[in-house]
Design an enzyme around this catalytic site. Structure first.
Site, short mmCIF file in Angstrom:
data_model
loop_
_atom_site.label_atom_id
_atom_site.label_comp_id
_atom_site.label_asym_id
_atom_site.label_seq_id
_atom_site.Cartn_x
_atom_site.Cartn_y
_atom_site.Cartn_z
N ASP A 215 15.00 10.99 -11.53
CA ASP A 215 15.65 10.80 -12.90
C ASP A 215 15.83 12.17 -13.40
O ASP A 215 14.79 12.85 -13.36
CB ASP A 215 14.86 10.06 -13.75
CG ASP A 215 15.58 9.77 -14.98
OD1 ASP A 215 15.79 8.51 -15.42
OD2 ASP A 215 15.77 10.54 -16.09
N ASN A 223 24.34 16.13 -22.45
CA ASN A 223 25.61 15.67 -22.96
C ASN A 223 25.73 15.97 -24.23
O ASN A 223 26.82 16.37 -24.71
CB ASN A 223 25.25 13.84 -22.98
CG ASN A 223 25.67 13.20 -21.79
OD1 ASN A 223 26.50 14.01 -20.76
ND2 ASN A 223 25.08 12.24 -21.34
N HIS A 228 29.93 15.02 -22.63
CA HIS A 228 29.89 13.96 -21.89
C HIS A 228 30.49 14.33 -20.16
O HIS A 228 29.95 14.20 -19.17
CB HIS A 228 30.38 12.87 -22.19
CG HIS A 228 30.02 11.63 -21.39
ND1 HIS A 228 30.52 11.04 -20.52
CD2 HIS A 228 28.92 10.74 -21.74
CE1 HIS A 228 30.01 9.78 -20.02
NE2 HIS A 228 28.94 9.65 -20.82
N ASP A 232 28.80 14.68 -16.72
CA ASP A 232 29.28 13.98 -15.46
C ASP A 232 29.35 14.88 -14.23
O ASP A 232 28.97 14.81 -13.17
CB ASP A 232 30.76 13.50 -15.74
CG ASP A 232 30.85 12.21 -16.48
OD1 ASP A 232 29.86 11.75 -16.83
OD2 ASP A 232 32.02 11.78 -16.59
N GLU A 258 21.33 8.17 -15.16
CA GLU A 258 21.15 9.57 -14.33
C GLU A 258 19.81 9.49 -13.46
O GLU A 258 19.44 10.52 -13.29
CB GLU A 258 20.65 10.68 -15.63
CG GLU A 258 19.10 10.80 -16.36
CD GLU A 258 19.11 9.45 -17.05
OE1 GLU A 258 19.96 8.49 -17.09
OE2 GLU A 258 18.17 9.57 -17.78
N1 LIG Z 1 27.54 12.10 -18.60
C1 LIG Z 1 27.04 11.19 -18.42
N2 LIG Z 1 25.81 10.83 -18.94
C2 LIG Z 1 25.25 9.73 -18.55
C3 LIG Z 1 25.84 8.76 -17.60
N3 LIG Z 1 25.18 7.70 -17.53
C4 LIG Z 1 24.02 7.99 -18.52
N4 LIG Z 1 24.03 9.16 -19.22
C5 LIG Z 1 23.33 9.59 -20.14
O1 LIG Z 1 21.99 9.95 -19.56
C6 LIG Z 1 21.38 10.11 -20.83
C7 LIG Z 1 19.88 9.40 -20.38
O2 LIG Z 1 19.14 9.55 -21.62
P1 LIG Z 1 17.65 8.89 -21.78
O3 LIG Z 1 17.54 7.60 -20.93
O4 LIG Z 1 17.34 8.95 -23.19
O5 LIG Z 1 16.91 9.87 -20.96
P2 LIG Z 1 16.69 11.48 -20.83
O6 LIG Z 1 17.43 12.22 -21.92
O7 LIG Z 1 17.19 12.04 -19.57
O8 LIG Z 1 15.30 11.71 -20.88
P3 LIG Z 1 14.12 11.71 -19.71
O9 LIG Z 1 14.78 10.39 -18.94
O10 LIG Z 1 13.08 10.90 -20.57
O11 LIG Z 1 13.97 12.80 -19.32
C8 LIG Z 1 21.98 9.41 -22.01
O12 LIG Z 1 22.44 10.11 -22.82
C9 LIG Z 1 23.14 8.48 -21.20
O13 LIG Z 1 24.15 8.56 -22.16
C10 LIG Z 1 27.03 9.35 -17.03
O14 LIG Z 1 27.56 8.73 -15.98
N5 LIG Z 1 27.53 10.47 -17.46
#
Ligand SMILES: Nc1nc2c(ncn2[C@@H]2O[C@H](COP(=O)(O)OP(=O)(O)OP(=O)(O)O)[C@@H](O)[C@H]2O)c(=O)[nH]1
Length: 342
Positions: A215, A223, A228, A232, A258
Site C-alpha cells: 500500500d 493527491n 489527482h 494516477d 493505492e
Molecule cells: N490519484 C488516485 N488516487 C486514488 C486512487 N484510488 C485511491 N486513491 C486515493 O488514495 C488515497 C488513499 O488514502 P488513505 O486510504 O487515507 O491512505 P493513505 O493516504 O495512503 O495513508 P496510508 O495508507 O495510511 O499510508 C485517497 O486519497 C484516495 O482518493 C486512484 O485511482 N487515483
C-alpha cells in the site's frame, strides 16, 4: 477385296427403300450414283443433282469441308485404313444435317489405283444435337460450379477475416475484463481467481506459497499536493516498478485504490520477505517522471495447508496493518497459524 460388277435388280430395290443415303462412285468415269434415300434424307427431289463428286463436296458445311477432304484424301491415298467421318450437309430447306459418312474402295486397277468406292451416309442429327446440348449444359454447369467455388472461396476469406476480428475483440474484452484500466496490471477479480488456482496447486503439491499486500504510504498527501491526475501517474509508475522486480511466474494485481496484491507461487517466507524488501527499496528509490517520490508498506504471509482465500488474505491484510502501524515504508510478516481452518 470384293469386286462389284453390275448390281442386279434386287439390289436396286434394296437401295430404293433404304432410308439413309448410299453412294457408289466410279472413280474412272467420275460418276456417282446415289439412292433415293440419300435425296429423301437431305430433302431434295430424287435424282435432282448431277451425278458427280462435286455435288457432294458442295453440300458439305464450310466449317467441316477441309477436315472431310483431308480425311477422304488420306483414305484414298492409303494413308489411313478406314474412311469414316461425321460432318454437316446442306439440306434442301437451307438447314444442315449431321451425317456419318463411311466408305470403302471396292475395286482397283491392275496397278492398284482405286477404281470404285461405295459408301453410306447415315443421319446422326438427333444424337449429335443431343450430344451438343449435353456438352453445352455440362459447360454451363462447370461454369456455375466454378462460380460457386469462387463465391465459397470469397466467403471463406471474409469469414476468416471476421473470425480474426472476433478473436481480436475477444482478446480485447478479456483484457478489459482481467486488467486494471489505469495501470494495466491484473484487477482484483483476476487476483482472486489466480489465488484460488495457486492455493489448489500449493495444496496438491505441498508447495510453499506467499502473498504480499502493498500500500502506497500517505497517498492522500500525493493527491492533495500534486493533484489527482499526478496521483494516477504515480500509481502507474509504482505498478510498473513492482512488475519489473517480480518473476514471470508471480502475479501482480491492483487490489484497489493505492493497494497492490502479489502472489509468489512456490515461494517460502524467507524469499518472500526478501522480495518484499527489494520491492520496498525499489519504490522508495523511484522518482517518477513528474519528480514525485513515494514509499510503500508491505504485509507478507505464507500459505498454510488449511488456508483458503479469505484466511490467507486476512493475514496479509493484518501484516500490512502492522507495517502501517510501525511507521510505514516497512515490511511485516504474519506467519501462518496452524489452527486456521479452510
Ligand atoms: N490519484 C488516485 N488516487 C486514488 C486512487 N484510488 C485511491 N486513491 C486515493 O488514495 C488515497 C488513499 O488514502 P488513505 O486510504 O487515507 O491512505 P493513505 O493516504 O495512503 O495513508 P496510508 O495508507 O495510511 O499510508 C485517497 O486519497 C484516495 O482518493 C486512484 O485511482 N487515483
Amino acid at each position: 477385296m470384293s469386286v462389284i460388277k453390275e448390281p442386279d435388280q434386287t439390289l436396286h430395290h434394296v437401295l430404293d427403300i433404304i432410308s439413309d443415303g448410299v453412294w457408289d462412285w466410279n472413280i474412272a468415269t467420275g460418276q456417282v450414283i446415289r439412292n433415293p434415300g440419300w435425296y429423301r434424307m437431305l430433302g431434295y427431289e430424287i435424282h435432282s443433282f448431277k451425278q458427280d463428286v462435286l455435288t457432294w463436296e458442295n453440300l458439305i458445311h464450310s466449317d467441316d469441308h477441309d477436315r472431310v477432304m483431308g480425311h477422304f484424301e488420306a483414305y484414298v491415298q492409303g494413308l489411313i485404313p478406314e474412311y469414316n467421318i461425321q460432318y454437316r450437309c446442306l439440306k434442301g430447306d437451307g438447314s444442315f444435317l449431321w451425317i456419318e459418312d463411311s466408305g470403302r474402295i471396292v475395286e482397283r486397277s491392275a496397278e492398284g489405283s482405286p477404281q470404285r468406292m461405295i459408301g453410306a451416309h447415315t443421319n446422326i442429327h438427333a444424337q449429335k444435337t443431343l450430344q451438343q446440348k449435353l456438352e453445352e449444359q455440362s459447360k454451363l454447369l462447370r461454369g456455375e460450379y466454378e462460380n460457386l467455388d469462387h463465391i465459397i472461396q470469397e466467403r471463406t476469406k471474409e469469414l476468416d477475416q471476421l473470425n480474426q476480428q472476433l478473436a481480436r475483440k475477444v482478446e480485447e474484452v478479456e483484457m478489459l475484463a482481467s486488467r486494471d484500466a489505469l495501470t494495466g496490471i491484473y484487477n482484483r477479480r483476476m487476483f482472486e481467481s489466480f489465488l484460488d488456482i495457486e492455493i489448489k496447486r500449493a495444496k496438491r503439491y505441498s508447495q510453499p506459497m506467499c502473498v504480499i499486500l502493498a500500500d502506497i504510504d500517505l497517498f492522500k498527501h500525493v493527491n492533495d499536493r500534486y493533484g489527482h491526475s499526478s496521483g494516477d501517474k504515480v500509481l502507474v509508475e509504482v505498478a510498473l516498478t513492482l512488475q519489473q522486480h517480480l518473476r514471470e511466474s508471480d502475479y501482480l494485481a491492483r487490489w484497489g485504490g493505492e493497494e497492490f496484491a502479489i502472489i509468489l507461487p512456490n515461494t517460502a517466507t524467507k524469499v518472500a520477505m526478501e522480495t518484499a524488501e527489494r520491492l520496498r527499496h525499489e519504490v522508495e528509490s523511484l522518482v517518477t517522471t513528474e519528480g514525485i517520490s513515494v514509499t510503500c508498506s508491505f504485509g507478507v504471509t505464507q500459505f498454510h495447508q488449511k488456508d483458503c482465500g479469505t484466511s490467507i488474505f486476512s493475514r496479509m491484510d493484518q501484516a500490512l496493518y502492522m507495517a502501517k502501524d510501525q511507521n510505514r515504508n516497512t515490511v511485516r510478516l504474519i506467519p501462518p497459524r496452524p489452527e486456521v481452518r479452510a
